[in-house]
Structures are given as structure tokens and as C-alpha cells.
Scaffold this motif. Structure first.
Motif, PDB file in Angstrom:
ATOM      1  N   ARG A  19      -4.107  -7.935   1.327  1.00  0.00           N
ATOM      2  CA  ARG A  19      -4.546  -9.000   2.242  1.00  0.00           C
ATOM      3  C   ARG A  19      -3.290  -9.649   2.800  1.00  0.00           C
ATOM      4  NH1 ARG A  19      -9.652 -11.988   1.785  1.00  0.00           N
ATOM      5  NH2 ARG A  19      -8.253 -13.719   2.175  1.00  0.00           N
ATOM      6  N   SER A  20      -2.877  -9.196   3.972  1.00  0.00           N
ATOM      7  CA  SER A  20      -1.613  -9.661   4.549  1.00  0.00           C
ATOM      8  C   SER A  20      -1.623 -11.162   4.849  1.00  0.00           C
ATOM      9  CB  SER A  20      -1.270  -8.865   5.811  1.00  0.00           C
ATOM     10  OG  SER A  20      -2.293  -8.990   6.766  1.00  0.00           O
ATOM     11  N   GLU A  21      -2.767 -11.700   5.258  1.00  0.00           N
ATOM     12  CA  GLU A  21      -2.810 -13.130   5.601  1.00  0.00           C
ATOM     13  C   GLU A  21      -2.519 -14.016   4.390  1.00  0.00           C
ATOM     14  OE1 GLU A  21      -7.106 -11.776   4.924  1.00  0.00           O
ATOM     15  OE2 GLU A  21      -5.360 -11.008   5.984  1.00  0.00           O
ATOM     16  N   ASP A  22      -2.822 -13.530   3.185  1.00  0.00           N
ATOM     17  CA  ASP A  22      -2.554 -14.293   1.960  1.00  0.00           C
ATOM     18  C   ASP A  22      -1.349 -13.757   1.187  1.00  0.00           C
ATOM     19  OD1 ASP A  22      -4.880 -15.850   2.379  1.00  0.00           O
ATOM     20  OD2 ASP A  22      -6.115 -14.311   1.422  1.00  0.00           O
ATOM     21  N   ARG A  23      -0.848 -12.600   1.599  1.00  0.00           N
ATOM     22  CA  ARG A  23       0.224 -11.886   0.895  1.00  0.00           C
ATOM     23  C   ARG A  23      -0.165 -11.613  -0.565  1.00  0.00           C
ATOM     24  NH1 ARG A  23       2.467 -15.589   3.827  1.00  0.00           N
ATOM     25  NH2 ARG A  23       3.147 -16.938   2.135  1.00  0.00           N
ATOM     26  N   VAL A  24      -1.404 -11.119  -0.724  1.00  0.00           N
ATOM     27  CA  VAL A  24      -1.940 -10.802  -2.049  1.00  0.00           C
ATOM     28  C   VAL A  24      -2.362  -9.334  -2.086  1.00  0.00           C
ATOM     29  CG1 VAL A  24      -3.822 -11.246  -3.691  1.00  0.00           C
ATOM     30  CG2 VAL A  24      -2.730 -13.155  -2.498  1.00  0.00           C
ATOM     31  N   LEU A  25      -1.891  -8.647  -3.119  1.00  0.00           N
ATOM     32  CA  LEU A  25      -2.323  -7.281  -3.389  1.00  0.00           C
ATOM     33  C   LEU A  25      -3.303  -7.355  -4.551  1.00  0.00           C
ATOM     34  CD1 LEU A  25      -2.089  -4.190  -3.022  1.00  0.00           C
ATOM     35  CD2 LEU A  25      -0.266  -4.268  -4.762  1.00  0.00           C
ATOM     36  N   GLN A  26      -4.525  -6.914  -4.315  1.00  0.00           N
ATOM     37  CA  GLN A  26      -5.522  -6.893  -5.381  1.00  0.00           C
ATOM     38  C   GLN A  26      -5.623  -5.476  -5.926  1.00  0.00           C
ATOM     39  OE1 GLN A  26      -9.634  -8.976  -6.213  1.00  0.00           O
ATOM     40  NE2 GLN A  26      -9.819  -7.661  -4.453  1.00  0.00           N
ATOM     41  N   LEU A  27      -5.459  -5.348  -7.240  1.00  0.00           N
ATOM     42  CA  LEU A  27      -5.658  -4.071  -7.909  1.00  0.00           C
ATOM     43  C   LEU A  27      -7.024  -4.081  -8.563  1.00  0.00           C
ATOM     44  CD1 LEU A  27      -2.256  -3.378  -9.684  1.00  0.00           C
ATOM     45  CD2 LEU A  27      -3.120  -2.384  -7.570  1.00  0.00           C
ATOM     46  N   LEU A  28      -7.807  -3.058  -8.307  1.00  0.00           N
ATOM     47  CA  LEU A  28      -9.120  -2.887  -8.913  1.00  0.00           C
ATOM     48  C   LEU A  28      -9.093  -1.590  -9.698  1.00  0.00           C
ATOM     49  CD1 LEU A  28     -11.198  -3.608  -5.699  1.00  0.00           C
ATOM     50  CD2 LEU A  28     -10.778  -5.203  -7.560  1.00  0.00           C
ATOM     51  N   CYS A  29      -9.420  -1.651 -10.965  1.00  0.00           N
ATOM     52  CA  CYS A  29      -9.458  -0.462 -11.801  1.00  0.00           C
ATOM     53  C   CYS A  29     -10.883  -0.292 -12.300  1.00  0.00           C
ATOM     54  CB  CYS A  29      -8.474  -0.603 -12.965  1.00  0.00           C
ATOM     55  SG  CYS A  29      -8.225   0.937 -13.858  1.00  0.00           S
ATOM     56  N   LEU A  30     -11.487   0.828 -11.939  1.00  0.00           N
ATOM     57  CA  LEU A  30     -12.891   1.071 -12.262  1.00  0.00           C
ATOM     58  C   LEU A  30     -13.009   2.241 -13.238  1.00  0.00           C
ATOM     59  CD1 LEU A  30     -12.703   0.529  -8.862  1.00  0.00           C
ATOM     60  CD2 LEU A  30     -15.060   0.032  -9.436  1.00  0.00           C
ATOM     61  N   SER A  66      -6.847   7.149 -21.465  1.00  0.00           N
ATOM     62  CA  SER A  66      -7.108   7.698 -22.795  1.00  0.00           C
ATOM     63  C   SER A  66      -8.564   8.093 -22.988  1.00  0.00           C
ATOM     64  CB  SER A  66      -6.743   6.674 -23.863  1.00  0.00           C
ATOM     65  OG  SER A  66      -5.367   6.406 -23.840  1.00  0.00           O
ATOM     66  N   TRP A  67      -9.490   7.360 -22.349  1.00  0.00           N
ATOM     67  CA  TRP A  67     -10.913   7.571 -22.577  1.00  0.00           C
ATOM     68  C   TRP A  67     -11.622   8.227 -21.410  1.00  0.00           C
ATOM     69  CZ3 TRP A  67     -11.849   6.788 -27.490  1.00  0.00           C
ATOM     70  CH2 TRP A  67     -11.097   5.839 -28.187  1.00  0.00           C
ATOM     71  N   THR A  68     -11.113   8.005 -20.207  1.00  0.00           N
ATOM     72  CA  THR A  68     -11.781   8.495 -19.008  1.00  0.00           C
ATOM     73  C   THR A  68     -10.770   8.492 -17.863  1.00  0.00           C
ATOM     74  OG1 THR A  68     -13.756   8.214 -17.608  1.00  0.00           O
ATOM     75  CG2 THR A  68     -12.591   6.199 -18.252  1.00  0.00           C
ATOM     76  N   THR A  69     -11.178   8.970 -16.717  1.00  0.00           N
ATOM     77  CA  THR A  69     -10.356   8.879 -15.515  1.00  0.00           C
ATOM     78  C   THR A  69     -10.769   7.618 -14.774  1.00  0.00           C
ATOM     79  OG1 THR A  69     -10.130  11.268 -15.346  1.00  0.00           O
ATOM     80  CG2 THR A  69      -9.748  10.001 -13.340  1.00  0.00           C
ATOM     81  N   TYR A  70      -9.777   6.826 -14.388  1.00  0.00           N
ATOM     82  CA  TYR A  70     -10.035   5.571 -13.706  1.00  0.00           C
ATOM     83  C   TYR A  70      -9.795   5.717 -12.214  1.00  0.00           C
ATOM     84  CZ  TYR A  70      -9.584   3.774 -18.443  1.00  0.00           C
ATOM     85  OH  TYR A  70      -9.742   3.559 -19.783  1.00  0.00           O
ATOM     86  N   GLN A  71     -10.604   5.021 -11.447  1.00  0.00           N
ATOM     87  CA  GLN A  71     -10.341   4.887 -10.025  1.00  0.00           C
ATOM     88  C   GLN A  71      -9.561   3.585  -9.865  1.00  0.00           C
ATOM     89  OE1 GLN A  71     -13.025   3.452  -6.566  1.00  0.00           O
ATOM     90  NE2 GLN A  71     -13.498   5.610  -6.893  1.00  0.00           N
ATOM     91  N   LEU A  72      -8.358   3.673  -9.323  1.00  0.00           N
ATOM     92  CA  LEU A  72      -7.558   2.479  -9.104  1.00  0.00           C
ATOM     93  C   LEU A  72      -7.400   2.269  -7.606  1.00  0.00           C
ATOM     94  CD1 LEU A  72      -4.955   0.946 -11.188  1.00  0.00           C
ATOM     95  CD2 LEU A  72      -4.342   1.204  -8.806  1.00  0.00           C
ATOM     96  N   ARG A  73      -7.776   1.087  -7.150  1.00  0.00           N
ATOM     97  CA  ARG A  73      -7.677   0.739  -5.736  1.00  0.00           C
ATOM     98  C   ARG A  73      -6.686  -0.395  -5.561  1.00  0.00           C
ATOM     99  NH1 ARG A  73     -11.424   2.389  -2.109  1.00  0.00           N
ATOM    100  NH2 ARG A  73     -12.998   3.771  -2.943  1.00  0.00           N
ATOM    101  N   GLY A  74      -5.853  -0.277  -4.569  1.00  0.00           N
ATOM    102  CA  GLY A  74      -4.965  -1.350  -4.162  1.00  0.00           C
ATOM    103  C   GLY A  74      -5.401  -1.824  -2.792  1.00  0.00           C
ATOM    104  N   VAL A 105       0.833  -1.201   0.000  1.00  0.00           N
ATOM    105  CA  VAL A 105       0.000   0.000   0.000  1.00  0.00           C
ATOM    106  C   VAL A 105       0.871   1.255   0.000  1.00  0.00           C
ATOM    107  CG1 VAL A 105      -1.703   1.303   1.359  1.00  0.00           C
ATOM    108  CG2 VAL A 105      -1.998  -1.155   1.017  1.00  0.00           C
ATOM    109  N   GLU A 106       1.970   1.223   0.737  1.00  0.00           N
ATOM    110  CA  GLU A 106       2.871   2.374   0.764  1.00  0.00           C
ATOM    111  C   GLU A 106       3.570   2.550  -0.585  1.00  0.00           C
ATOM    112  OE1 GLU A 106       2.720   0.156   3.347  1.00  0.00           O
ATOM    113  OE2 GLU A 106       1.639   1.536   4.655  1.00  0.00           O
ATOM    114  N   MET A 107       3.951   1.445  -1.233  1.00  0.00           N
ATOM    115  CA  MET A 107       4.599   1.535  -2.537  1.00  0.00           C
ATOM    116  C   MET A 107       3.648   2.132  -3.562  1.00  0.00           C
ATOM    117  SD  MET A 107       7.224   1.275  -4.478  1.00  0.00           S
ATOM    118  CE  MET A 107       8.458   0.205  -3.734  1.00  0.00           C
ATOM    119  N   LEU A 108       2.399   1.686  -3.560  1.00  0.00           N
ATOM    120  CA  LEU A 108       1.422   2.256  -4.486  1.00  0.00           C
ATOM    121  C   LEU A 108       1.213   3.738  -4.209  1.00  0.00           C
ATOM    122  CD1 LEU A 108      -1.300  -0.531  -4.800  1.00  0.00           C
ATOM    123  CD2 LEU A 108       0.369   0.168  -6.533  1.00  0.00           C
ATOM    124  N   GLY A 109       1.118   4.101  -2.934  1.00  0.00           N
ATOM    125  CA  GLY A 109       0.958   5.510  -2.581  1.00  0.00           C
ATOM    126  C   GLY A 109       2.128   6.342  -3.089  1.00  0.00           C
ATOM    127  N   ALA A 110       3.343   5.832  -2.939  1.00  0.00           N
ATOM    128  CA  ALA A 110       4.530   6.546  -3.420  1.00  0.00           C
ATOM    129  C   ALA A 110       4.509   6.661  -4.946  1.00  0.00           C
ATOM    130  CB  ALA A 110       5.794   5.826  -2.948  1.00  0.00           C
TER     131      ALA A 110
END
Length: 168
Positions: free
Chosen positions: A57-68, A46-54, A17-22
Motif C-alpha cells: 500500500r504505497s499511500e501508507d508505505r505499508v507492506l502486508q504479508l499474508l500467510c495462508l 514443516s506441516w504444509t505448503t503455505y501461500q504467502l502474499r505480499g 514487491v520486487e524485493m519479495l519476488g527476488a
């Protein structure tokens, strides 16, 4: 989307989360930490502004990226939108498109499994964000053609890919 050495050392890993913020800050994108495990940014495409969420989940060591892409799929268009999703997802190597069952929100998502240390490198963060934006930009016109242009899913995908191939 290149981050200069003066902003971050490419060899330094950080909590996801800190890396994405940086990364967001270095690119001048508006962002906020939603919680210790989530960061959200507004990224121009190119077409619109996207909301990107990172979301981490520390218990699984998975970072999920969601781009809306801020597209809602009306109930009357869901069948065609799901058919288009299937055609698009066949072509993706990383991530996939989906429609949330609640609210019909279109999104792209990709899960990054991180190592035992749960750290994210700048190069992986940058590649993942660029991939999410690129795939959303690549297929955004196809969704527009199905949702508002009344094209069939196959015709919409074909038209979108021809248009994208023709851009310089």
C-alpha cells in the motif's frame, strides 16, 4: 533460507514487491506477480505448503504479508478456533492470526511499515518471511487439534507447544 551474495547485494534496497519476488526466486519458490502491488508465492513449511502474499500500500508505505496454511474453519468450529486465536495471539510479538469472515480461511498477517522511501531491504524481507512461516509452523498443529482432533483450545495449544519443543 539464505540468499547468496551472488544473487543479491544485502545492502541494496528495492521496492517491496520486487524485493519479495527476488527473495522467492532466489529460494526457488514458485511465485507470480498478481499486480504491480502484489506478489504471491508457494512456500513449503514443516506441516504444509503455505501461500504467502505480499501486498504493498504505497499511500501508507505499508507492506502486508499474508500467510495462508490452506485451512478452512468450519462454522461449527469457529467459536473454538477464535478462542485458540486469542490464546495464540497473546504469545506473538509480530503479526497475528485471523479468520476471514467470508469463507472461514485461517491466515497469519503482519504489516511492515517502511520508511519515507518505501524501500525494503533483503534482511528485513527475509526476516519477515521466515517469521511468518515459523509462526504458521509453530501453531499449525494447535489448529489441527481443535478442528479435527476435538481438543479444547487450551489443550490444543499446550499439546502443540509441547510437540514443537520436543522436535529436533
Amino acid at each position: 533460507m539464505d540468499i547468496g551474495q551472488d544473487r543479491m547485494d544485502e545492502n541494496d534496497d528495492a521496492a517491496p514487491v520486487e524485493m519479495l519476488g527476488a527473495l522467492f526466486e532466489a529460494n526457488g519458490w514458485s511465485f507470480e506477480y498478481v499486480s504491480d502491488d502484489e506478489v504471491c508465492a508457494e512456500i513449503p513449511g514443516s506441516w504444509t505448503t503455505y501461500q504467502l502474499r505480499g501486498v504493498w500500500r504505497s499511500e501508507d508505505r505499508v507492506l502486508q504479508l499474508l500467510c495462508l496454511p490452506e485451512v478452512r474453519v468450519p462454522s461449527a468450529k469457529r467459536r473454538h478456533a477464535h478462542e485458540l486465536l486469542a490464546l495464540i495471539n497473546e504469545q506473538l510479538w509480530l503479526g497475528h492470526f485471523d479468520i476471514w469472515s467470508q469463507g472461514g480461511v485461517l491466515l497469519y498477517r503482519h504489516g511492515l511499515m517502511l520508511g519515507d522511501d518505501g524501500m525494503l531491504s533483503l534482511s528485513v524481507a527475509q526476516a519477515a518471511v521466515e517469521s511468518a512461516i515459523s509462526e504458521c509452523d509453530r501453531f499449525y498443529p494447535a489448529f489441527q487439534f481443535v478442528l479435527w482432533g476435538d481438543k479444547t483450545p487450551r489443550a490444543a495449544l499446550d499439546a502443540a507447544l509441547v510437540d514443537a519443543a520436543g522436535e529436533a
